[in-house]
Design a protein around this motif. Structure first.
Motif, PDB file in Angstrom:
ATOM      1  N   ALA A  60      61.296  19.348   0.523  1.00 40.32           N
ATOM      2  CA  ALA A  60      62.256  18.341   0.982  1.00 40.32           C
ATOM      3  C   ALA A  60      61.862  17.805   2.352  1.00 40.32           C
ATOM      4  CB  ALA A  60      63.659  18.932   1.026  1.00 40.32           C
ATOM      5  N   LEU A  61      61.368  18.669   3.229  1.00 37.68           N
ATOM      6  CA  LEU A  61      60.948  18.231   4.557  1.00 37.68           C
ATOM      7  C   LEU A  61      59.728  17.308   4.479  1.00 37.68           C
ATOM      8  CD1 LEU A  61      61.344  21.542   6.610  1.00 37.68           C
ATOM      9  CD2 LEU A  61      62.777  19.508   6.767  1.00 37.68           C
ATOM     10  N   CYS A  62      58.825  17.605   3.552  1.00 32.63           N
ATOM     11  CA  CYS A  62      57.633  16.766   3.380  1.00 32.63           C
ATOM     12  C   CYS A  62      57.980  15.373   2.856  1.00 32.63           C
ATOM     13  CB  CYS A  62      56.631  17.439   2.444  1.00 32.63           C
ATOM     14  SG  CYS A  62      55.745  18.832   3.181  1.00 32.63           S
ATOM     15  N   ASN A  63      59.142  15.253   2.233  1.00 32.81           N
ATOM     16  CA  ASN A  63      59.579  13.946   1.718  1.00 32.81           C
ATOM     17  C   ASN A  63      60.140  13.047   2.811  1.00 32.81           C
ATOM     18  OD1 ASN A  63      58.848  14.429  -0.959  1.00 32.81           O
ATOM     19  ND2 ASN A  63      60.816  15.375  -1.459  1.00 32.81           N
ATOM     20  N   ILE A  64      60.337  13.610   4.017  1.00 36.47           N
ATOM     21  CA  ILE A  64      60.812  12.811   5.146  1.00 36.47           C
ATOM     22  C   ILE A  64      59.653  11.970   5.667  1.00 36.47           C
ATOM     23  CG2 ILE A  64      61.798  12.873   7.472  1.00 36.47           C
ATOM     24  CD1 ILE A  64      63.014  15.595   6.740  1.00 36.47           C
ATOM     25  N   LYS A  65      59.879  10.695   5.765  1.00 35.55           N
ATOM     26  CA  LYS A  65      58.826   9.774   6.187  1.00 35.55           C
ATOM     27  C   LYS A  65      58.265  10.172   7.555  1.00 35.55           C
ATOM     28  CE  LYS A  65      57.860   4.827   6.742  1.00 35.55           C
ATOM     29  NZ  LYS A  65      58.432   3.457   6.704  1.00 35.55           N
ATOM     30  N   GLY A  66      56.936  10.345   7.605  1.00 38.81           N
ATOM     31  CA  GLY A  66      56.283  10.657   8.869  1.00 38.81           C
ATOM     32  C   GLY A  66      56.018  12.124   9.107  1.00 38.81           C
ATOM     33  N   LEU A  67      56.476  12.995   8.191  1.00 38.89           N
ATOM     34  CA  LEU A  67      56.247  14.432   8.343  1.00 38.89           C
ATOM     35  C   LEU A  67      55.212  14.900   7.326  1.00 38.89           C
ATOM     36  CD1 LEU A  67      59.778  16.006   9.007  1.00 38.89           C
ATOM     37  CD2 LEU A  67      58.049  15.263  10.648  1.00 38.89           C
ATOM     38  N   SER A  68      54.058  15.323   7.805  1.00 40.91           N
ATOM     39  CA  SER A  68      53.001  15.840   6.942  1.00 40.91           C
ATOM     40  C   SER A  68      53.241  17.317   6.659  1.00 40.91           C
ATOM     41  CB  SER A  68      51.646  15.660   7.622  1.00 40.91           C
ATOM     42  OG  SER A  68      51.603  16.438   8.811  1.00 40.91           O
ATOM     43  N   GLU A  69      52.464  17.866   5.734  1.00 38.01           N
ATOM     44  CA  GLU A  69      52.592  19.292   5.420  1.00 38.01           C
ATOM     45  C   GLU A  69      52.293  20.151   6.651  1.00 38.01           C
ATOM     46  OE1 GLU A  69      50.468  20.628   2.029  1.00 38.01           O
ATOM     47  OE2 GLU A  69      51.238  19.062   0.698  1.00 38.01           O
ATOM     48  N   ALA A  70      51.308  19.719   7.424  1.00 39.87           N
ATOM     49  CA  ALA A  70      50.949  20.468   8.636  1.00 39.87           C
ATOM     50  C   ALA A  70      52.102  20.454   9.640  1.00 39.87           C
ATOM     51  CB  ALA A  70      49.703  19.871   9.266  1.00 39.87           C
ATOM     52  N   LYS A  71      52.760  19.301   9.805  1.00 43.78           N
ATOM     53  CA  LYS A  71      53.889  19.208  10.734  1.00 43.78           C
ATOM     54  C   LYS A  71      55.059  20.059  10.253  1.00 43.78           C
ATOM     55  CE  LYS A  71      53.155  14.737  13.000  1.00 43.78           C
ATOM     56  NZ  LYS A  71      53.725  13.391  13.252  1.00 43.78           N
ATOM     57  N   GLU A  73      54.945  22.709   8.398  1.00 44.43           N
ATOM     58  CA  GLU A  73      54.623  24.117   8.586  1.00 44.43           C
ATOM     59  C   GLU A  73      54.862  24.531  10.038  1.00 44.43           C
ATOM     60  OE1 GLU A  73      54.220  27.487   6.858  1.00 44.43           O
ATOM     61  OE2 GLU A  73      53.889  25.636   5.703  1.00 44.43           O
ATOM     62  N   LYS A  74      54.492  23.650  10.967  1.00 44.47           N
ATOM     63  CA  LYS A  74      54.687  23.930  12.385  1.00 44.47           C
ATOM     64  C   LYS A  74      56.181  23.977  12.733  1.00 44.47           C
ATOM     65  CE  LYS A  74      53.124  22.389  16.968  1.00 44.47           C
ATOM     66  NZ  LYS A  74      52.372  21.351  17.711  1.00 44.47           N
ATOM     67  N   ILE A  75      56.950  23.071  12.135  1.00 43.95           N
ATOM     68  CA  ILE A  75      58.402  23.040  12.354  1.00 43.95           C
ATOM     69  C   ILE A  75      59.055  24.307  11.811  1.00 43.95           C
ATOM     70  CG2 ILE A  75      60.537  21.890  11.629  1.00 43.95           C
ATOM     71  CD1 ILE A  75      58.925  19.228  11.770  1.00 43.95           C
ATOM     72  N   LYS A  76      58.644  24.711  10.610  1.00 40.15           N
ATOM     73  CA  LYS A  76      59.186  25.929  10.001  1.00 40.15           C
ATOM     74  C   LYS A  76      58.870  27.160  10.858  1.00 40.15           C
ATOM     75  CE  LYS A  76      61.246  25.168   5.946  1.00 40.15           C
ATOM     76  NZ  LYS A  76      62.556  25.741   5.568  1.00 40.15           N
ATOM     77  N   GLU A  77      57.652  27.202  11.370  1.00 41.93           N
ATOM     78  CA  GLU A  77      57.236  28.325  12.202  1.00 41.93           C
ATOM     79  C   GLU A  77      58.048  28.387  13.497  1.00 41.93           C
ATOM     80  OE1 GLU A  77      53.223  29.851  14.576  1.00 41.93           O
ATOM     81  OE2 GLU A  77      53.042  28.346  12.982  1.00 41.93           O
ATOM     82  N   ALA A  78      58.293  27.218  14.090  1.00 41.18           N
ATOM     83  CA  ALA A  78      59.090  27.161  15.321  1.00 41.18           C
ATOM     84  C   ALA A  78      60.520  27.604  15.068  1.00 41.18           C
ATOM     85  CB  ALA A  78      59.063  25.740  15.883  1.00 41.18           C
ATOM     86  N   ALA A  79      61.090  27.158  13.948  1.00 41.13           N
ATOM     87  CA  ALA A  79      62.468  27.540  13.608  1.00 41.13           C
ATOM     88  C   ALA A  79      62.571  29.044  13.391  1.00 41.13           C
ATOM     89  CB  ALA A  79      62.931  26.794  12.364  1.00 41.13           C
ATOM     90  N   GLY A  80      61.530  29.620  12.783  1.00 39.15           N
ATOM     91  CA  GLY A  80      61.526  31.052  12.531  1.00 39.15           C
ATOM     92  C   GLY A  80      61.518  31.883  13.799  1.00 39.15           C
ATOM     93  N   LYS A  81      60.932  31.333  14.863  1.00 37.20           N
ATOM     94  CA  LYS A  81      60.905  32.037  16.143  1.00 37.20           C
ATOM     95  C   LYS A  81      62.280  32.054  16.809  1.00 37.20           C
ATOM     96  CE  LYS A  81      56.050  30.987  17.171  1.00 37.20           C
ATOM     97  NZ  LYS A  81      55.133  30.212  18.050  1.00 37.20           N
TER      98      LYS A  81
END
Length: 329
Positions: A60-71, A73-81
């Motif tokens: 669902a996050l990848c379907n947001i315009k302008g967010l790549s898989e790499a971005k 993954e980085k967002i998910k990692e930050a949220a997990g911290k």
């Protein structure tokens, strides 16, 4: 309403930290390397808290315009911290801040996400619009309410009558209830985007979300067995969203439902062969389910028949001009 049981608060800072834990703004991601532009993209689709990221799949996050898989993954990692594991003791402390809703009857009290069945549900909904605003235990000062009406049953005049019973100002009560009429099941889902945005905008101000009733528009929009699978899928998505909103913003969710005849109940010799609409999806999504039935005279009976933390039990109440009240024997 907010309940803090058997807990010693050493200072105001401790209490404030507990409150803020429910509203970890998505802007906190900046401290973990996420740029403002990407955070803005998340906000544009209604993801405004760190917990909201955890509640959204990578797909669902990848379907947001302008967010790549790499971005993503980085967002998910930050949220997990920011939001990770916690001990059972820490979680127990947070559970003490879950709101308990006053119905107007001392014997009949609620909390968490509920699925109310049978008649008088709308009367109860109107009473909760007022009682959620009243000061309560442990310094609770009252909160605002959002009411989504799917059956055109909301009546502001009923709130005035109930406000009179509790000696509170009519205009103040009505000003603290945000009302919206949903016309289709799709519109009902769209309104939840507004709800989430409002809860984030006024963090900690809203305490209750009411949907009366949850299934009415789904029954109209999806008719016949051929559309049953799609209806249940859409319903599951809505209920999942409600659960996430409730947990994300520490808001109680009160949903009402309708009953229908159960053709198979004759084999079980039930006295009242009816079952709630929506099937197992609605049943499993509701934390506590309560059915309402008529007793002797003006007495009404609420029965808990599914709850993770309360035993099966019954409570009596009555409906008066001032809403739900204690039953008189």
């Amino acid at each position: 309403m907010k309940v803090v049981e058997d807990q010693v608060v050493e200072d105001d800072t401790c209490l404030q930290d507990d409150e803020e834990s429910f509203f970890q703004d998505i802007d906190l991601l900046q401290k973990h390397g996420i740029n403002v532009a990407d955070i803005k993209k998340l906000k544009s689709v209604g993801i405004c808290t760190v917990k909201g990221i955890q509640m959204t799949t990578r797909k669902a996050l990848c379907n947001i315009k302008g967010l790549s898989e790499a971005k993503v993954e980085k967002i998910k990692e930050a949220a997990g911290k920011i939001v990770g594991f916690q001990t059972a003791f820490e979680y127990s402390a947070k559970r003490k801040h879950v709101f308990h809703i006053t119905t107007g009857s001392q014997e009949f009290k609620l909390r968490s996400i509920h699925n109310f069945l049978l008649s008088w549900k709308t009367q109860l909904s109107h009473t909760l619009c007022v009682t959620a605003q009243l000061p309560g235990e442990d310094g609770y000062s009252g909160g605002k309410v959002i009411f989504i009406d799917t059956e055109h049953t909301f009546r502001p005049d009923r709130l005035r009558d109930i406000a009179d019973r509790f000696n509170v100002d009519h205009d103040a009560v009505l000003d603290n209830v945000l009302y919206a009429r949903a016309y289709t099941s799709e519109h009902q889902m769209e309104l939840l985007d507004f709800v989430a945005a409002k809860f984030h905008e006024e963090g900690g101000v809203f305490k209750l979300l009411i949907i009366d009733s949850i299934m009415a528009l789904f029954r109209v929009d999806f008719s016949g067995r051929g559309e049953l699978a799609e209806r249940q899928q859409k319903l599951a998505q809505m209920l999942s969203r409600l659960q996430k909103i409730s947990e994300e913003y520490n808001v109680a969710v009160f949903i009402t439902n309708q009953m229908t005849a159960d053709p198979g109940a004759g084999m079980t010799f039930q006295a009242d062969p009816k079952k709630p609409i929506g099937g197992h999806i609605l049943a499993h999504a509701s934390t506590t389910r309560i059915s309402l039935r008529k007793g002797r005279g003006e007495m009404r009976i609420a029965k808990i028949f599914d709850s993770p933390d309360m035993p099966e039990n019954e409570a009596t109440f009555a409906i008066s001009g001032g809403g739900v009240t204690d039953a008189k024997e």
